[in-house]
Enzyme design. Structure first.
Site, PDB file in Angstrom:
ATOM      1  N   ARG A   1       0.841  -1.224   0.000  1.00  0.00           N
ATOM      2  CA  ARG A   1       0.000   0.000   0.000  1.00  0.00           C
ATOM      3  C   ARG A   1       0.868   1.264   0.000  1.00  0.00           C
ATOM      4  NH1 ARG A   1      -2.683  -3.795  -0.506  1.00  0.00           N
ATOM      5  NH2 ARG A   1      -4.441  -4.500   0.756  1.00  0.00           N
TER       6      ARG A   1
ATOM      7  N   SER B   1     -11.533   1.194   4.346  1.00  0.00           N
ATOM      8  CA  SER B   1     -10.720   0.899   5.535  1.00  0.00           C
ATOM      9  C   SER B   1     -10.129   2.196   6.066  1.00  0.00           C
ATOM     10  CB  SER B   1      -9.570  -0.033   5.185  1.00  0.00           C
ATOM     11  OG  SER B   1     -10.066  -1.221   4.669  1.00  0.00           O
TER      12      SER B   1
ATOM     13  N   GLU C   1      -5.329   5.019   7.128  1.00  0.00           N
ATOM     14  CA  GLU C   1      -5.037   4.801   5.705  1.00  0.00           C
ATOM     15  C   GLU C   1      -5.648   5.961   4.906  1.00  0.00           C
ATOM     16  OE1 GLU C   1      -5.153   0.851   3.897  1.00  0.00           O
ATOM     17  OE2 GLU C   1      -6.713   1.606   2.578  1.00  0.00           O
TER      18      GLU C   1
HETATM   19  P1  NAP Z   1      -9.734  -9.177   5.348  1.00  0.00           P
HETATM   20  O1  NAP Z   1     -10.039 -10.064   4.206  1.00  0.00           O
HETATM   21  O2  NAP Z   1     -10.508  -9.257   6.617  1.00  0.00           O
HETATM   22  O3  NAP Z   1      -8.182  -9.259   5.702  1.00  0.00           O
HETATM   23  C1  NAP Z   1      -7.657  -8.531   6.808  1.00  0.00           C
HETATM   24  C2  NAP Z   1      -6.141  -8.616   6.737  1.00  0.00           C
HETATM   25  O4  NAP Z   1      -5.758  -9.977   6.730  1.00  0.00           O
HETATM   26  C3  NAP Z   1      -5.536  -7.990   5.481  1.00  0.00           C
HETATM   27  O5  NAP Z   1      -4.356  -7.321   5.868  1.00  0.00           O
HETATM   28  C4  NAP Z   1      -5.213  -9.178   4.615  1.00  0.00           C
HETATM   29  O6  NAP Z   1      -4.055  -9.070   3.834  1.00  0.00           O
HETATM   30  C5  NAP Z   1      -4.898 -10.237   5.639  1.00  0.00           C
HETATM   31  N1  NAP Z   1      -5.140 -11.568   5.062  1.00  0.00           N
HETATM   32  C6  NAP Z   1      -6.324 -12.196   4.911  1.00  0.00           C
HETATM   33  N2  NAP Z   1      -6.119 -13.432   4.365  1.00  0.00           N
HETATM   34  C7  NAP Z   1      -4.780 -13.562   4.169  1.00  0.00           C
HETATM   35  C8  NAP Z   1      -3.949 -14.583   3.628  1.00  0.00           C
HETATM   36  N3  NAP Z   1      -4.466 -15.761   3.200  1.00  0.00           N
HETATM   37  N4  NAP Z   1      -2.619 -14.379   3.576  1.00  0.00           N
HETATM   38  C9  NAP Z   1      -2.089 -13.214   3.999  1.00  0.00           C
HETATM   39  N5  NAP Z   1      -2.811 -12.189   4.508  1.00  0.00           N
HETATM   40  C10 NAP Z   1      -4.155 -12.362   4.594  1.00  0.00           C
HETATM   41  O7  NAP Z   1      -9.759  -7.685   4.825  1.00  0.00           O
HETATM   42  P2  NAP Z   1     -10.960  -6.748   4.382  1.00  0.00           P
HETATM   43  O8  NAP Z   1     -10.775  -5.464   5.119  1.00  0.00           O
HETATM   44  O9  NAP Z   1     -12.297  -7.438   4.400  1.00  0.00           O
HETATM   45  O10 NAP Z   1     -10.570  -6.468   2.859  1.00  0.00           O
HETATM   46  C11 NAP Z   1     -10.674  -7.456   1.840  1.00  0.00           C
HETATM   47  C12 NAP Z   1      -9.481  -7.313   0.912  1.00  0.00           C
HETATM   48  O11 NAP Z   1      -9.475  -5.990   0.344  1.00  0.00           O
HETATM   49  C13 NAP Z   1      -8.174  -7.459   1.688  1.00  0.00           C
HETATM   50  O12 NAP Z   1      -7.275  -8.155   0.849  1.00  0.00           O
HETATM   51  C14 NAP Z   1      -7.765  -6.031   1.916  1.00  0.00           C
HETATM   52  O13 NAP Z   1      -6.381  -5.860   2.080  1.00  0.00           O
HETATM   53  C15 NAP Z   1      -8.247  -5.384   0.631  1.00  0.00           C
HETATM   54  N6  NAP Z   1      -8.407  -3.926   0.758  1.00  0.00           N
HETATM   55  C16 NAP Z   1      -7.589  -3.112   0.030  1.00  0.00           C
HETATM   56  C17 NAP Z   1      -7.673  -1.741   0.140  1.00  0.00           C
HETATM   57  C18 NAP Z   1      -6.744  -0.879  -0.667  1.00  0.00           C
HETATM   58  O14 NAP Z   1      -6.043  -1.363  -1.530  1.00  0.00           O
HETATM   59  N7  NAP Z   1      -6.697   0.388  -0.404  1.00  0.00           N
HETATM   60  C19 NAP Z   1      -8.611  -1.158   0.968  1.00  0.00           C
HETATM   61  C20 NAP Z   1      -9.462  -2.000   1.682  1.00  0.00           C
HETATM   62  C21 NAP Z   1      -9.338  -3.376   1.580  1.00  0.00           C
HETATM   63  P3  NAP Z   1      -3.805  -7.993   2.684  1.00  0.00           P
HETATM   64  O15 NAP Z   1      -3.609  -6.721   3.427  1.00  0.00           O
HETATM   65  O16 NAP Z   1      -2.564  -8.521   2.053  1.00  0.00           O
HETATM   66  O17 NAP Z   1      -4.939  -8.002   1.780  1.00  0.00           O
END
Ligand code: NAP
Length: 329
Positions: A153, A221, A317
């Site tokens: 990010r 987020s 963020e």
């Molecule tokens: P989530 O799926 O509840 O995940 C929470 C955290 O756990 C994130 O940091 C995610 O990694 C990590 N995670 C989950 N499964 C994993 C795995 N198999 N291996 C490694 N790390 C894992 O998150 P959420 O808030 O509902 O969001 C869904 C997805 O959208 C996530 O991938 C999140 O990062 C992404 N997202 C991106 C942005 C952005 O790009 N600005 C904003 C909001 C959400 P990651 O951080 O590597 O994904």
């Protein structure tokens, strides 16, 4: 003065002194804004906390071009295009690779700034070149992926806010496609997994967990998922059994900030008209007529309470903009 409430998805009452709509590259080359200025895409990762005493420069550049190469499809996209519309358009053309990044709010120009990522894929994997106008020094610049200094990010554009106005991003999409399904819930999809199935599942999951900003204003987020040492994790595991973490390196792990907020019982927290989203605690929402000061107060309260119990300092963020530009919590 220009009203900003409809130009950012948290929809806080705010105005700016001057507003420039960039619809062609020529607009940029004649631009000599007085400080402070703020570069704005779709406003999905920005909260204008109060009136901004400067110039908002809004990216409204449009256009998508697709070129076939022997092993790749090159997709060249103007910075003001909507990210999800691009992902959907590529899906309908059977150009695969971005399906894990469906429904991420924001513009194409904002995608490299944060190196957006979801469900095991990051946009940096597909970027060939980023074209940007240097607002400070007034010249064009062309960034290869290594010039972009991409991290989790993070990028060179994020490190120098306000400097680079991204006009165009070109993507190289490999014709040989490999599904990325190691993150839940994609790891439950039936074989053989298709790009359409990933696209549909990501959209379904995000819609279930995240409030629609057109109905409930929010900026996705609010906090970053913090990275801590393994030693710190061990201390946390004794205090908070079941704490969710994922390895980042041999010595560090990433914590799910939403899990921390939820499990410290902060889901029902609110200050005035700003509250924590009950389905995904990492998202703060405007329950109607919220003021910027209420958002700051709630964010600070969450930050303090998480720190008191865990020693983890949550960082926003979302970019918070005050009267003179970016502010910290
Ligand atoms: P989530 O799926 O509840 O995940 C929470 C955290 O756990 C994130 O940091 C995610 O990694 C990590 N995670 C989950 N499964 C994993 C795995 N198999 N291996 C490694 N790390 C894992 O998150 P959420 O808030 O509902 O969001 C869904 C997805 O959208 C996530 O991938 C999140 O990062 C992404 N997202 C991106 C942005 C952005 O790009 N600005 C904003 C909001 C959400 P990651 O951080 O590597 O994904």
């Amino acid at each position: 003065m220009r009203d900003l409430s409809n130009l950012h998805t948290f929809r806080l009452p705010s105005q700016c002194r001057d507003f420039v709509e960039v619809t062609s590259a020529d607009n940029l080359m004649t631009l000599e804004p007085q400080e402070p200025w703020y570069l704005l895409g779709e406003g999905s990762n920005t909260a204008f906390i109060e009136d901004f005493h400067g110039t908002v420069i809004h990216n409204a550049l449009k256009g998508v071009q697709v070129d076939e190469l022997p092993e790749y499809t090159r997709v060249t996209v103007a910075g003001g295009e909507n990210w999800h519309e691009l992902v959907s358009q590529l899906r309908s053309m059977d150009i695969n690779g971005l399906e894990n990044l469906a429904l991420i709010p924001g513009s194409v120009g904002a995608a490299p700034v944060q190196n957006i990522g979801a469900y095991g894929v990051e946009v940096s994997q597909f970027i060939e070149l980023v074209t940007a106008w240097d607002v400070e020094k007034r010249h064009w610049a062309y960034f290869t992926p290594s010039d972009c200094e991409f991290g989790y990010r993070d990028s060179v554009f994020k490190q120098t806010p306000g400097r680079w106005f991204i006009t165009e991003v070109s993507f190289l999409m490999p014709k040989k496609w490999h599904p990325v399904t190691h993150y839940a819930p994609l790891n439950e999809l039936p074989e053989p997994v298709t790009a359409q199935a990933i696209f549909d599942k990501v959209i379904e999951t995000r819609r279930q967990k995240l409030p629609d900003p057109t109905v409930t204003p929010n900026a996705g987020s609010f906090f970053k998922n913090p990275v801590v040492s393994i030693e710190h994790l061990k201390v946390l595991e004794s205090k908070l059994p079941g704490v969710v973490s994922y390895p980042v390196s041999d010595s560090s792990v990433k914590l799910a900030a939403g899990w921390l907020i939820d499990n410290l019982g902060l889901k029902s927290l609110s200050v005035g008209n700003v509250g924590v989203n009950p389905k995904q605690a990492l998202v703060l929402v405007n329950k109607g007529q919220a003021q910027g000061a209420e958002l700051l107060a709630l964010a600070q309260e969450i930050q303090d309470r998480v720190y008191d119990v865990t020693g983890v300092e949550l960082e926003p963020e979302v970019r918070l903009v005050g009267a003179q530009g970016l502010i910290n919590l």
